[in-house]
Design a protein around this motif. Structure first.
Motif, mmCIF file in Angstrom:
data_model
loop_
_atom_site.group_PDB
_atom_site.id
_atom_site.type_symbol
_atom_site.label_atom_id
_atom_site.label_comp_id
_atom_site.label_asym_id
_atom_site.label_seq_id
_atom_site.Cartn_x
_atom_site.Cartn_y
_atom_site.Cartn_z
ATOM 1 N N PRO A 1019 -9.163 -6.525 3.673
ATOM 2 C CA PRO A 1019 -9.614 -5.227 3.138
ATOM 3 C C PRO A 1019 -10.298 -5.398 1.780
ATOM 4 C CG PRO A 1019 -7.335 -5.117 3.883
ATOM 5 C CD PRO A 1019 -7.711 -6.552 3.860
ATOM 6 N N SER A 1020 -11.168 -4.430 1.478
ATOM 7 C CA SER A 1020 -11.887 -4.458 0.209
ATOM 8 C C SER A 1020 -11.052 -3.900 -0.931
ATOM 9 C CB SER A 1020 -13.180 -3.643 0.326
ATOM 10 O OG SER A 1020 -12.886 -2.320 0.738
ATOM 11 N N LEU A 1021 -9.993 -3.167 -0.645
ATOM 12 C CA LEU A 1021 -9.089 -2.660 -1.673
ATOM 13 C C LEU A 1021 -7.740 -3.346 -1.565
ATOM 14 C CD1 LEU A 1021 -9.737 1.199 -1.677
ATOM 15 C CD2 LEU A 1021 -10.848 -0.576 -3.024
ATOM 16 N N LYS A 1022 -7.039 -3.336 -2.682
ATOM 17 C CA LYS A 1022 -5.747 -4.011 -2.737
ATOM 18 C C LYS A 1022 -4.803 -3.182 -3.586
ATOM 19 C CE LYS A 1022 -3.526 -8.329 -4.229
ATOM 20 N NZ LYS A 1022 -3.754 -9.626 -4.890
ATOM 21 N N LEU A 1023 -3.550 -3.092 -3.129
ATOM 22 C CA LEU A 1023 -2.528 -2.384 -3.882
ATOM 23 C C LEU A 1023 -1.856 -3.333 -4.861
ATOM 24 C CD1 LEU A 1023 -0.807 -0.259 -1.077
ATOM 25 C CD2 LEU A 1023 -2.432 0.525 -2.794
ATOM 26 N N SER A 1024 -1.622 -2.851 -6.083
ATOM 27 C CA SER A 1024 -0.944 -3.694 -7.064
ATOM 28 C C SER A 1024 0.481 -4.006 -6.637
ATOM 29 C CB SER A 1024 -0.939 -3.004 -8.427
ATOM 30 O OG SER A 1024 -0.253 -1.755 -8.331
ATOM 31 N N ASP A 1025 1.128 -3.110 -5.950
ATOM 32 C CA ASP A 1025 2.481 -3.327 -5.433
ATOM 33 C C ASP A 1025 2.548 -2.701 -4.050
ATOM 34 O OD1 ASP A 1025 3.742 -4.548 -7.767
ATOM 35 O OD2 ASP A 1025 3.475 -2.588 -8.710
ATOM 36 N N SER A 1026 2.867 -3.521 -3.087
ATOM 37 C CA SER A 1026 3.041 -3.004 -1.729
ATOM 38 C C SER A 1026 4.455 -2.555 -1.453
ATOM 39 C CB SER A 1026 2.650 -4.072 -0.694
ATOM 40 O OG SER A 1026 3.450 -5.234 -0.861
ATOM 41 N N LEU A 1027 5.367 -2.828 -2.400
ATOM 42 C CA LEU A 1027 6.765 -2.414 -2.260
ATOM 43 C C LEU A 1027 7.187 -1.729 -3.547
ATOM 44 C CD1 LEU A 1027 9.518 -2.390 -0.805
ATOM 45 C CD2 LEU A 1027 9.963 -4.637 -1.795
ATOM 46 N N ILE A 1048 -11.354 -5.194 -4.919
ATOM 47 C CA ILE A 1048 -11.521 -6.644 -5.096
ATOM 48 C C ILE A 1048 -12.817 -7.136 -4.480
ATOM 49 C CG2 ILE A 1048 -9.029 -7.014 -5.173
ATOM 50 C CD1 ILE A 1048 -9.161 -7.895 -2.268
ATOM 51 N N SER A 1049 -13.669 -6.228 -4.008
ATOM 52 C CA SER A 1049 -14.927 -6.657 -3.413
ATOM 53 C C SER A 1049 -15.833 -7.228 -4.498
ATOM 54 C CB SER A 1049 -15.603 -5.484 -2.708
ATOM 55 O OG SER A 1049 -15.859 -4.449 -3.632
#
Length: 1600
Positions: A1019-1027, A1048-1049
């Motif tokens: 994916p082009s986006l990323k979560l700083s924390d997935s939990l 993050i693209s």
């Protein structure tokens, strides 16, 4: 102005011309409306102008600006009124012109008629002279008609003249009013000029201010530039110093780097030495392992030798036992076979117990391991990496044992299967006994399970192998459950939008037929129920429609309401294919069978589920109704067994007899009637199963019966049976049996006996052929239970003289698979005295599938011969042997023969088998995972179906690393025709295309393949924390976490992306913002809020439990002491009244209410909610939130809506623990919203809120700040609260504007925050009055009363209080001090002439109240006046009504004319005219002024009216009529005046109009005044003479 009301009042009978003249006037407004605007405006204007002047002098610029706005509003309003007045003037002018035109047309018409009349008169004279009578009569008729028309036109002319005069009078009045407003108009123009000049001054000031601001900004920009240069110079100096420091630090770091490199080389050398030592240790371990393998092989060899020796001993022991039994004359084969079966059965029991013990040990070990891991996680959360390594090591150590235990389970299941196949070798008698043993062992196991489960009768419908596997898998793997839930959430969230778009189309094209929900099971069955027990069963309801549906419980059938209750929680909207669960509870009160329905309601219509409840019954069946002994040689003794099975839960007594009418049937009837108590037998265990072999004998008291020669046994009973039966009856029965005729069939030992619940009994029948031929006999089995009907069994056999026979004429191979080899033995016996040659023949159709070895053999004299039967079914079986094989059922029945030498008839036997396939079928062999993120996993369920009639073991082998197969890692067992969902979990580590194949291998080495395809994306986006793990949050409080969404693209294709979080409905999670846009390389902050609450389903379920427990406790207290009350009754005292309402009046049993009966605002609901909050335990909830990412930037695209790519979906996992709150709001039953409802503007309302501390510590309260300018305020301070203490908060609501208010007050402590929502609505009360303007009381007798009623209507939504004030009462004191204050004429007695009832009160919402105004004068006057004002509590005036009245002493009055005296409302001070200066006169004076106008050179008749009235009086002595007469009228008529009527009478309560007209006589000079005087005498209870002065003049200014 005195005659305005008379002129504006329409005539009683308006003419058409008058109606047309008033049409346009009504559109603009009436005359009263214009002057009402005038009365409202003039006082405000004068007051406003004074206030403007004062404000300009005293106040500053701010107040001057507000006053200027007010001035503009008043100016616009005044301009509007003046414009309306101008329009009204133009309209009146137009009306005058129109009336003049109509009058001119009328006069022209009258002139024409007069000319025509003159002409006719001339013609009449001429015809009269000519004596033409016919023409004369015709002309007379025309003359008469024209005269009549002229008479009518004269009346019409008078009317038109009057209308014109009224219009001219109204026009004059409007002109007068315009003159009054001329000064106001000038002031308005002056004010407009002042406002324009002020606006110009403001513009100049604003321009000057802007110039000053620009100048200041320029100075500020120059100052900022100088400061920026200074800052830049400082930064350059700092950078230079930093470079110097970096060079110095670099030199120091080089020295340390060399030392570090040396240490690293030294550590590498040490690691290399350790590696070599480790390799040596591994080599040593390998050698040790080889040595252990060799030792184990030797041990296995020795063990095999010992096993062979043990088997040899067993065979020798068995041979010795066989010889000993044959020596005693017993059937050794059968006894030895039974002994083997018992040993196998005991071995199975031991293996099963061992498996249970091992499974329990595994579960306990895993629970302990999980507990230790949790404790270690809490103690050292930092060592996460080391903990994962320890878990991997533990799994490596545990895996061999787990694998060994899995192999042991497979061995146990295979041994069971082998036992099942070995049982097929035995005869039908042994198989029946084994089935009975297994049935009773299953019953015993179920009984033990019920005892272990504390007598819980809620059991599943059926069980299978998959349940055990599923439990093992659940106990050993928790990650798979997470992955399964994880994938389900992914699939639901990704396809959510697609489902919502296609739902409507799917529903339109696919309409479901049948019920909207199906139940599993389809029929809810309660079998074998005892009175007093409680039975429960769970039912699944599945939505089989193609739309979202709901399910609501309506109830059960009328006949089931006292026995059946349903526990069902409505799940809300259910998608297609979704299921919900309900629990059915059956409480049998009577021993009867029940049948009914459970009714439900759905969006598509009602449906129902059948329910059947059956009592304990005795259901007895036999395994065969026809016993065919086959062909046997004469003299042979053959035994067959009939298995009598009781499938019911009620025991019975049976008796097997041949069909006859002899004494045996009568004796059995007597036996049953005498011992009815023995019909009901308790359930017994496996040891009590009645198995009676044909060749055994009992040593107890046994009665024998021989139907042929009197030697066959009759019955065999144990000690328990002998206690239940009467010995005398048995002896009598035995004696009577000796009289039966002998036959070739005899009954075994089980002649009479008992069969218990779920038991089976073997009934042996012996066939002893004596004469070659066919023999038949019918038997009947009768029972002691009346509900059990007798069973007929037919027995037949053929006696042959052949010496060779097959011991098993029917060989059953059970269930066989294609391409698998199955063997069985064929045993042939001979009783011949010589050896015989045998030839086994197989039919031509079966030669490719079946063979017998050897094909030819010799059987010795009086011995047996065994041949081997081999069966290898192939796929071509149906094509080769259609006559023997049924393809639909898979049943194969092949007749075979044994040809004996020197014997014409061969020995026939039959081979039976059920042939089935060994295929496993997948619902789809190609699986496409689609696009999957490298941060997530994709899961797809594949359904695997066993097409065989036998269980099959399977397993997926050779799986790639990125594939995980569940359950049980892809291994398991499928029962016949069973379907199992296999979950394929794809977890890629890098992006790309994946193509691979999965292999499923069965236990018979068959392979089934599945082709898989997947695409991994990044994916082009990323979560700083997935939990996100929230801390303990109290119920009613909220916790917040912050995370970032990062783009993050990179590269030339980088672009902004949109994201959207999909939060589940009815969850405690809130995400802000739920959608957003992130630029490349940037982050977007996202706030996640967790607000735990109690769901309505939990509260409703607890409320139902409270009600049920309260009802149970109440029913129990009726049979116990009063002191033995439970604690639950204390908690439910508030629900006592409601519980009494629930119970029916006839005292029927209590029915559990449904959750829909609990209202959210009811007392039960709030009490249960408070109780749950007090006893709330910590709750952990896990959510997985989907975050959808757009495929492109919406700003760059032409489309209006963003397109979200399902392939780039992110997932956020939330761990949300909820804890018990510390504060509880107990006011208003726990509602967090404080409603002040509707309050009048300016009114102050107080509310109390009580907060209780339900924690174990003292808490200190603090509160948030409310809006200082708002209407809400807290009146007391916050103080600490001890445990279980309360604190009261006093909140005030004082609105100042009419609108809705809402604020939030936060009451906080160290543990939580409690939010209170303050709501209130301020409204302006709207009260309307039915009467507007004034109330008139005309000529009321003195000292009598008259009343009128007007209504006050409350148009607002709240109750309004009001008060009624009279100006005469409030201003009387002012009138005494100030002579200029005018009150109107008042009573001499000092009492108010006007009275109001009621003088105050309250009007309900949307209600009305009638106000009565009473006029009671005490002296004669025409000028009674007062003002009635209705005010509200906030000093708002609803209406002001002018009260006017007149009174007289006598019953007659004359009204009309011009005023000749000064009324009390005159501005002249009252002391000028006193009673001493007034002269008393006997007659009264009236003045009538008449004005005539000239039109077209002719004068118009002037008309006025007087009214003579008679008052209705209640006094009996008062005269009821009034008479009037004009006197001295001749001089008046000479001056042109006419009076009509001259005299008349008036009835009580009526008026009579007197019309006075004046036509100027000829020769009257213009502008001259004519005056005359006449006397009007009115006779009533007294006689009064009115001197009427008539004054007339002409108007010379009238246009012609």
């Amino acid at each position: 102005m005195a005659n305005i009301a008379d002129i504006s009042t329409p005539a009683p009978e308006p003419e058409p011309h008058e109606t047309s003249a008033q049409e346009h006037t009504d559109e603009i407004g009436s005359w009263d409306d214009i002057f009402r605007f005038e009365d409202d405006l003039v006082p405000d204007w004068s007051t406003g102008s004074d206030s403007w002047e004062g404000s300009d002098c005293e106040d500053g610029s701010d107040k001057g600006g507000e006053k200027q706005n007010t001035d503009k509003i008043r100016m616009f309003k005044l301009q509007k009124i003046l414009d309306q007045l101008d329009i009204f003037y133009q309209q009146k002018k137009q009306n005058v012109l129109q009336a003049r035109e109509e009058l001119k047309a009328f006069q022209l018409h009258v002139t024409n008629l007069e000319e025509l009349r003159d002409k006719i008169e001339v013609d009449m004279e001429r015809e009269r002279q000519s004596e033409n009578s016919v023409a004369l009569f015709r002309l007379r008729a025309q003359h008469k008609r024209i005269c009549a028309e002229l008479q009518v036109e004269e009346d019409l002319g008078a009317h038109l003249a009057m209308v014109l005069k009224e219009h001219e009078l109204e026009l004059c009045q409007v002109e007068v009013e315009l003159g009054r407003f001329s000064s106001l108009r000038q002031e308005l123009e002056l004010e407009e000029k002042n406002i324009h000049s002020q606006d110009k001054m403001k513009q100049k000031l604003r321009l000057q201010r802007e110039k000053d601001v620009i100048k200041e900004r320029r100075h500020k920009a120059q100052h900022d530039k100088i400061e920026y240069n200074k800052t830049l110079q400082l930064e350059l100096d700092v950078q230079r110093k930093q470079r110097q420091q970096a060079l110095a630090s670099h030199r120091k770091a080089a020295v340390y780097l060399k030392q570090t490199l040396q240490r690293m080389k030294q550590k590498e050398a040490e690691a290399e030495e350790k590696k070599k030592e480790l390799i040596k240790k591994k080599q040593t371990a390998v050698m040790t392992l080889k040595a252990s393998f060799a030792a184990s092989q030797e041990t296995m060899c020795s063990r095999k030798q010992r096993q062979k020796a043990y088997e040899q001993k067993q065979r020798e022991r068995e041979q010795n036992l066989r010889e000993s039994l044959e020596a005693k004359g017993l059937n050794s084969t059968e006894l030895i076979h039974q002994q083997r079966l018992q040993e196998r059965f005991n071995k199975k029991i031991a293996e099963f117990e061992e498996t249970q013990r091992v499974g329990q040990m595994e579960i306990v070990a895993k629970l302990l391991l999980e507990q230790n891991m949790k404790e270690r996680h809490r103690k050292s959360p930092v060592m996460s990496h080391e903990r994962k390594l320890d878990e991997k090591l533990q799994e490596n150590f545990m895996s061999p044992s787990a694998h060994t235990k899995r192999e042991e389970r497979h061995a146990i299941s295979s041994s069971r299967a082998s036992c099942g196949r070995s049982r097929s070798v035995g005869d039908s008698e042994v198989s029946s006994s084994l089935d009975s043993v297994e049935l009773k062992w299953g019953e015993r196991g179920e009984t033990e399970d019920e005892d272990e489960g504390e007598m819980s009768l809620a059991q599943p419908e059926f069980t299978g192998f998959w349940e055990h596997k599923h439990r093992d898998y659940k106990a050993t793997s928790d990650e798979n459950i997470q992955l399964e839930t994880f994938y389900t959430t992914i699939k639901t969230d990704v396809n959510k939008s697609l489902v919502s778009k296609l739902a409507k189309k799917t529903v339109k094209s696919r309409e479901s037929k049948g019920p909207p929900f199906i139940s599993k099971p389809e029929v809810i069955l309660f079998k074998d129920c005892d009175v007093g027990n409680i039975y429960k069963k769970k039912v699944m309801l599945t939505n089989v429609t193609y739309m979202t549906n709901y399910c609501k419980l309506l109830g059960v059938s009328q006949n089931l309401k006292d026995y059946v209750s349903v526990s069902f929680e409505p799940p809300g909207p259910m998608s297609a294919g979704m299921a919900c669960e309900l629990e059915v509870i059956f409480r049998p009160l009577l021993d009867v069978d029940l049948d009914g329905m459970i009714h439900f309601q759905s969006a598509t219509g009602p449906f129902s589920v059948s329910i059947k409840c059956s009592k304990k019954k005795c259901e007895v069946v036999v395994d065969q109704w026809l016993v065919d002994f086959g062909s046997h040689v004469v003299g042979q003794n053959v035994s067959r067994v009939i298995t009598l099975t009781n499938r019911g839960a009620l025991g019975t007594r049976y008796m097997l007899t041949p069909i006859t009418n002899g004494p045996l049937e009568q004796s059995f009837t007597t036996l049953i009637s005498g011992k009815t108590s023995s019909a009901e037998m308790p359930s017994v265990n496996v040891e009590n199963t009645a198995e009676i072999p044909s060749g055994t004998k009992n040593t107890g008291d046994v009665a024998h019966m021989d139907l042929k020669q009197g030697v066959s046994p009759v019955s065999s009973r144990g000690p328990d049976e002998l206690l239940m039966a009467d010995s005398g009856l048995v002896d009598t029965t035995v004696e009577q049996q000796s009289s039966f005729e002998p036959t070739e069939f005899s009954i075994g030992a089980a002649y009479v006996g008992d069969v218990g619940p779920f038991m089976s009994v073997k009934l042996p029948i012996i066939f002893t052929p004596t004469i070659p031929g066919e023999a038949k006999l019918d038997f009947q089995i009768t029972f002691s239970q009346p509900s059990c009907q007798r069973i007929m069994v037919s027995v037949c056999g053929v006696a042959e003289s052949a010496p060779v026979w097959v011991t098993k004429p029917n060989i059953d191979l059970r269930i066989c698979m294609y391409d698998r080899l199955y063997q069985d033995s064929i045993e042939v016996q001979s009783r011949a005295s010589t050896a015989l040659r045998l030839t086994f023949k197989v039919c031509k159709e079966m030669r490719n599938h079946m063979s017998i070895l050897p094909k030819t053999g010799f059987i010795q004299a009086k011995s047996s011969f065994s041949a081997q039967l081999k069966f290898l079914p192939r796929e071509s079986l149906y094509a080769d042997a259609k006559s023997f094989f049924n393809k639909d059922t898979g049943v194969l029945e092949v007749p075979l023969a044994v040809q004996v030498a020197d014997q014409v008839k061969p020995v026939l036997f039959t081979v039976h088998a059920v042939v089935t396939s060994s295929d496993l079928r997948f619902d789809h062999t190609e699986v496409d995972f689609g696009h999957c993120s490298i941060y997530e996993s994709a899961q797809i369920a594949v359904r695997l179906t066993n097409c065989s009639l036998l269980p099959q073991e399977f397993g997926f082998v050779g799986n790639p690393k990125f594939i995980d197969i569940q359950p049980n890692d892809g291994f398991g067992t499928l029962l016949p025709s069973q379907c199992m969902d296999i979950y394929l979990i794809f977890s890629p580590s890098k992006a790309g295309e994946y193509n691979f194949t999965l292999t499923c291998k069965t236990s018979i080495n068959r392979d089934f393949l599945i082709s898989c395809h997947a695409t991994a994306v990044q994916p082009s986006l990323k979560l700083s924390d997935s939990l996100v793990e929230f801390g303990g949050t109290a119920v009613g409080d909220r916790a917040t976490a912050v995370l970032y969404v990062e783009n993050i693209s990179a590269g030339p294709e980088a672009a902004a992306r949109l994201f959207t979080f999909s939060v589940p409905e009815n969850s405690d999670i809130t995400i802000t913002p739920a959608s957003g846009r992130v630029l490349p390389g940037q982050k977007s902050l996202v706030q996640v809020t967790f607000s735990p609450t109690l769901s309505d389903d939990v509260i409703n379920a607890e409320a139902l439990r409270w009600k049920e427990e309260f009802h149970t406790d109440t029913s129990n207290c009726q049979h116990t002491e009063p002191d033995a009350k439970s604690k639950l009754e204390t908690h439910l005292l508030s629900l006592k009244d409601h519980g009494n309402k629930v119970m029916p009046a006839n005292g029927s049993p209590f029915h559990s209410p449904s959750p829909a009966d609990i209202q959210a605002s009811s007392t039960e609901y709030l009490a249960v909610k408070a109780s749950l909050l007090r006893s709330f335990t910590e709750r952990h909830v896990r959510y997985i939130i989907s975050c959808f990412i757009s495929s492109s930037d919406i700003i760059r695209e032409t489309s209006e809506e963003p397109r979200y790519s399902p392939h780039q979906t992110l997932y956020l996992e939330l761990h949300c623990p909820a804890i018990r709150p510390a504060l509880l709001l107990i006011t208003d039953s726990g509602h967090n919203t404080v409603h002040f409802n509707q309050v009048s503007v300016g009114q102050k309302v107080l509310k109390k809120c009580v907060i209780q501390n339900i924690s174990s510590e003292t808490v200190k309260l603090t509160s948030s700040l409310l809006d200082v300018t708002g209407p809400f305020s807290v009146l007391n301070a916050m103080r600490p609260i001890a445990p279980e203490d309360t604190h009261m908060i006093l909140i005030a609501f004082t609105p100042s504007l009419a609108k809705k208010y809402c604020e939030t007050l936060e009451v906080s402590c160290s543990q939580m925050s409690l939010e209170l929502t303050l709501c209130g609505e301020a409204v302006n009360p709207i009260i309307t009055c039915s009467n507007e303007g004034h109330i008139h009381f005309d000529y009321v007798p003195v000292n009598e009363s008259a009343s009128q009623v007007f209504r006050l209507q409350n148009m607002s939504s709240l109750d309004v209080q009001f008060s009624v004030l009279l100006e005469g009462q409030t201003e009387r004191m002012l009138a005494l001090m100030d002579s200029t204050v005018h009150l109107g004429t008042q009573n001499y007695s000092g009492m108010s002439v006007f009275r109001v009832s009621p003088s105050g009160g309250a009007i309900t919402s949307a209600g009305a109240l009638d106000i009565t105004v009473t006029f009671h004068p005490d002296h004669e006057s025409l000028h009674y006046r007062d003002v009635l004002t209705v005010q509200l509590m906030n000093k708002q005036t609803v209406c002001a009504l002018e009260l006017r009245g007149s009174s007289c002493r006598h019953n007659m009055f004359v009204c009309g004319g011009d005023p000749v005296d000064v009324c009390s409302e005159s501005l002249i001070p009252s002391h000028i005219y006193t009673s001493g200066t007034m002269k008393h006169e006997d007659s009264k004076r009236l003045l009538l002024t008449l004005r005539s106008e000239y039109q077209e050179g002719r004068a118009i008749l002037a008309t006025r009216r007087l009214h003579v009235g008679c008052i209705y009086n209640t006094k009996p002595t008062t005269k009821k009529t009034v008479e009037f007469t004009w006197e001295n009228i001749s001089p008046v008529e000479q001056l042109g005046f006419k009076v009509a009527p001259m005299q008349g009478s008036v009835d009580a309560g009526h008026r009579c109009p007197i019309t006075i007209s004046w036509m100027p006589p000829s020769g009257l000079a213009p502008s001259s005044v004519v005056q005359a005087c006449a006397l009007l005498t009115v006779r009533g209870d007294e006689t009064e003479v009115y001197r009427v002065t008539l004054m007339a003049h002409t108007d010379t200014n009238t246009t012609t």
